[in-house]
Design a protein around this motif. Structure first.
Motif, short mmCIF file in Angstrom:
data_model
loop_
_atom_site.label_atom_id
_atom_site.label_comp_id
_atom_site.label_asym_id
_atom_site.label_seq_id
_atom_site.Cartn_x
_atom_site.Cartn_y
_atom_site.Cartn_z
N ILE A 301 0.98 -1.28 0.06
CA ILE A 301 -0.06 0.09 0.11
C ILE A 301 0.97 1.30 0.16
CG2 ILE A 301 -1.95 1.01 1.10
CD1 ILE A 301 -2.72 -1.54 0.36
N ALA A 302 0.74 2.13 -0.77
CA ALA A 302 1.49 3.37 -0.86
C ALA A 302 0.88 4.63 -1.43
CB ALA A 302 2.72 2.78 -1.96
N ARG A 320 -9.90 -3.97 -4.73
CA ARG A 320 -8.13 -3.85 -4.63
C ARG A 320 -7.46 -2.93 -4.78
NH1 ARG A 320 -7.79 -9.15 -7.89
NH2 ARG A 320 -6.08 -7.98 -8.94
N ARG A 321 -7.93 -1.81 -4.29
CA ARG A 321 -7.08 -0.47 -4.32
C ARG A 321 -5.86 -0.30 -3.38
NH1 ARG A 321 -9.63 4.69 -3.27
NH2 ARG A 321 -7.45 5.40 -4.09
N LEU A 322 -4.63 -0.22 -3.93
CA LEU A 322 -3.38 -0.21 -3.14
C LEU A 322 -2.83 1.07 -3.20
CD1 LEU A 322 -2.09 -3.30 -5.11
CD2 LEU A 322 -3.31 -3.29 -2.93
N LEU A 323 -3.49 2.34 -3.85
CA LEU A 323 -2.64 3.47 -4.12
C LEU A 323 -3.66 4.62 -3.58
CD1 LEU A 323 -1.35 3.06 -7.63
CD2 LEU A 323 -0.06 3.28 -5.46
N ALA A 324 -3.06 5.60 -2.60
CA ALA A 324 -3.83 6.39 -2.08
C ALA A 324 -3.21 7.88 -2.57
CB ALA A 324 -3.73 6.52 -0.43
N ASP A 325 -4.09 8.96 -2.43
CA ASP A 325 -3.68 10.26 -2.99
C ASP A 325 -2.77 10.64 -1.74
OD1 ASP A 325 -4.77 9.90 -5.43
OD2 ASP A 325 -6.53 11.01 -4.92
N VAL A 326 -1.70 11.52 -2.25
CA VAL A 326 -0.88 12.07 -1.13
C VAL A 326 -1.87 12.91 -0.41
CG1 VAL A 326 1.20 13.50 -0.71
CG2 VAL A 326 1.32 11.75 -2.52
N MET A 327 -2.69 13.89 -0.81
CA MET A 327 -3.28 14.84 -0.05
C MET A 327 -4.19 14.08 0.83
SD MET A 327 -6.24 15.62 -3.04
CE MET A 327 -7.21 16.84 -2.20
N HIS A 328 -4.50 12.80 0.89
CA HIS A 328 -5.47 12.34 1.83
C HIS A 328 -4.62 11.95 2.99
CE1 HIS A 328 -8.54 11.70 -1.61
NE2 HIS A 328 -8.62 12.65 -1.08
N GLY A 329 -3.45 11.73 2.81
CA GLY A 329 -2.53 11.68 4.03
C GLY A 329 -2.56 10.13 4.45
N PRO A 330 -1.88 9.95 5.81
CA PRO A 330 -1.61 8.40 6.10
C PRO A 330 -2.99 7.59 6.73
CG PRO A 330 -0.86 10.15 7.68
CD PRO A 330 -1.23 10.98 6.52
N ASN A 331 -3.75 8.51 6.92
CA ASN A 331 -5.09 7.85 7.17
C ASN A 331 -5.74 7.04 5.93
OD1 ASN A 331 -5.88 8.26 10.08
ND2 ASN A 331 -5.78 10.29 9.49
N LEU A 334 -3.74 3.59 5.82
CA LEU A 334 -4.46 2.74 6.83
C LEU A 334 -5.77 2.07 6.17
CD1 LEU A 334 -3.43 4.44 10.23
CD2 LEU A 334 -2.08 2.88 8.98
N PHE A 335 -6.56 3.12 5.79
CA PHE A 335 -7.84 2.58 5.40
C PHE A 335 -7.85 1.67 4.23
CE2 PHE A 335 -11.60 3.43 2.30
CZ PHE A 335 -12.43 3.04 3.25
N LEU A 336 -6.87 2.03 3.35
CA LEU A 336 -6.76 1.00 2.27
C LEU A 336 -6.43 -0.39 2.69
CD1 LEU A 336 -5.50 3.14 -0.73
CD2 LEU A 336 -7.65 2.22 -0.54
N THR A 337 -5.19 -0.42 3.58
CA THR A 337 -4.81 -1.55 4.24
C THR A 337 -5.93 -2.38 4.92
OG1 THR A 337 -2.72 -0.46 4.34
CG2 THR A 337 -2.86 -2.57 5.51
N ASP A 338 -6.75 -1.62 5.64
CA ASP A 338 -7.73 -2.29 6.45
C ASP A 338 -8.88 -2.94 5.44
OD1 ASP A 338 -8.20 -2.74 8.96
OD2 ASP A 338 -9.29 -1.17 9.35
N ALA A 342 -9.33 -6.98 5.30
CA ALA A 342 -10.72 -7.37 5.73
C ALA A 342 -11.39 -8.32 4.55
CB ALA A 342 -11.39 -6.17 6.27
N ASN A 343 -10.94 -8.30 3.27
CA ASN A 343 -11.66 -8.96 2.22
C ASN A 343 -11.04 -10.22 2.09
OD1 ASN A 343 -12.79 -9.88 -0.28
ND2 ASN A 343 -13.29 -7.86 -0.48
#
Length: 375
Positions: A301-302, A320-331, A334-338, A342-343
């Motif tokens: 996750i990155a 299966r989303r693995l990429l978060a926008d930088v503007m949304h920060g570390p949470n 964690l949300f994508l990892t969770d 969980a699936n």
């Protein structure tokens, strides 16, 4: 009748001033992976470095030479730049002697600055000079490095796009991806243990984002193990302070452990034992940690940054989303990892996709791609 193509064996010198065998992240580790891949393909490979080497096992079949750099390492990029301006002739002589003594036919500068690509070298007739651009360098270093290079190689399309946008002459550049330091492992049969630790392996740099990730993860229900590698050259003082801040936060959170950095040969196994690996870097200079995790079938996750998105985007399908926008920060990380852990079905599919994603990046294939990029 079948005709076999025989690859000419090269005598290759990989130049990286900061390289050490114990590098566990970043471009210095990418040098190790390239050297190991080329040596396994039966090229003669030597690594040239100015850094003092630790005792212990080196890379099989890859001797290491230390060249003369009138500067104590580690140092900042600006300090190295100034040293090359004032004492460059001495460094040139040291490298020229090494090239002649080792009968080198291909000099590979891994980086315009730290690979000494910007430094003129008196090369014997017929010796080629290759510039590897792991990330877009400082604008001071690029013009001379390009002027001295016969061939330019970068590790991913993202850097090529950035260089094109910056108006550098990229029409003849080649893309040769990094390879895992070791061949991809075979994932264990059945579903991985999604309840295992989530792990983070990152340098202790100010722009890495690891402190913000630890702060966000204190309220998380999962256990996170963080290993902080030595910082980059421009984060030497800040890296020590950052490590202390991370330790303070980790001591106050029962679900966060600041772990010792695994040995350079232990990194793949350490990443393989994780349920997932989070890379909190906002501007990564290398994809090595992600690449080695994927090679063991471990999801990554990155943030959606160029270097990592090129590697991870093909793995994103449906939930299966693995990429978060930088503007949304570390949470967001964690949300994508969770969501992934969980699936069970999505998690198992991602582990399998991660493993297969790296099959095209095996060391033997990357060595052949590198060779093919040379004139």
């Amino acid at each position: 009748m079948t005709t076999q193509h025989h690859t000419q064996r090269r005598s290759i010198l990989l130049v990286r001033a900061s390289w050490c065998i114990d590098a566990v992240t970043g471009t210095d580790r990418a040098v190790s992976s390239l050297a190991a891949a080329l040596a396994a393909a039966r090229h003669q490979v030597v690594i040239a470095t100015a850094a003092e080497q630790c005792d212990g096992n080196g890379l099989p079949g890859v001797p290491v030479e230390q060249f003369d750099l009138p500067l104590a390492l580690p140092c900042t990029s600006q300090a190295l730049r100034e040293a090359l301006i004032t004492t460059g002739a001495k460094v040139q002589r040291s490298l020229s002697d090494l090239i002649v003594r080792r009968r080198v036919d291909t000099v590979v500068s891994v980086g315009a600055l730290w690979g000494l690509g910007r430094l003129p070298i008196d090369l014997p007739c017929g010796v080629q000079r290759v510039l590897v651009v792991p990330a877009l360098p400082h604008e001071q270093d690029m013009p001379p490095a390009l002027a001295y290079a016969d061939t330019v190689i970068t590790s991913c399309d993202a850097v090529l796009r950035q260089a094109t946008t910056a108006a550098w002459p990229t029409r003849t550049w080649h893309v040769v991806p990094n390879a895992p330091l070791h061949n991809p492992g075979i994932p264990a049969p059945g579903a991985r243990k999604a309840e295992a630790l989530v792990r983070v392996l990152a340098p202790a740099g100010q722009d890495v984002g690891v402190l913000e990730l630890i702060a966000a993860a204190r309220a998380w229900h999962r256990h996170v193990e963080v290993a902080l590698a030595p910082p980059g050259p421009d984060d030497l003082r800040g890296g020590r302070a950052l490590r202390q801040q991370c330790q303070i936060l980790a001591d106050r959170a029962p679900n966060i452990t600041l772990a010792p950095v695994p040995g350079w040969a232990e990194v793949p196994g350490w990443l393989a034992d994780a349920a997932a690996v989070i890379i909190p870097c906002r501007r990564p200079a290398s994809s090595m940690t992600a690449l080695e995790a994927l090679s063991q079938g471990t999801p990554v996750i990155a943030y959606n940054t160029g270097i990592l998105s090129d590697l991870l985007l093909p793995l994103q399908h449906g939930p299966r989303r693995l990429l978060a926008d930088v503007m949304h920060g570390p949470n967001a990380l964690l949300f994508l990892t969770d969501g992934l852990l969980a699936n069970p079905a999505a998690y198992h599919a991602t582990c399998q996709a991660a493993y297969w994603r790296v099959q095209d990046l095996r060391p033997a294939r990357v060595a052949q791609l590198f060779y093919s990029a040379l004139p």
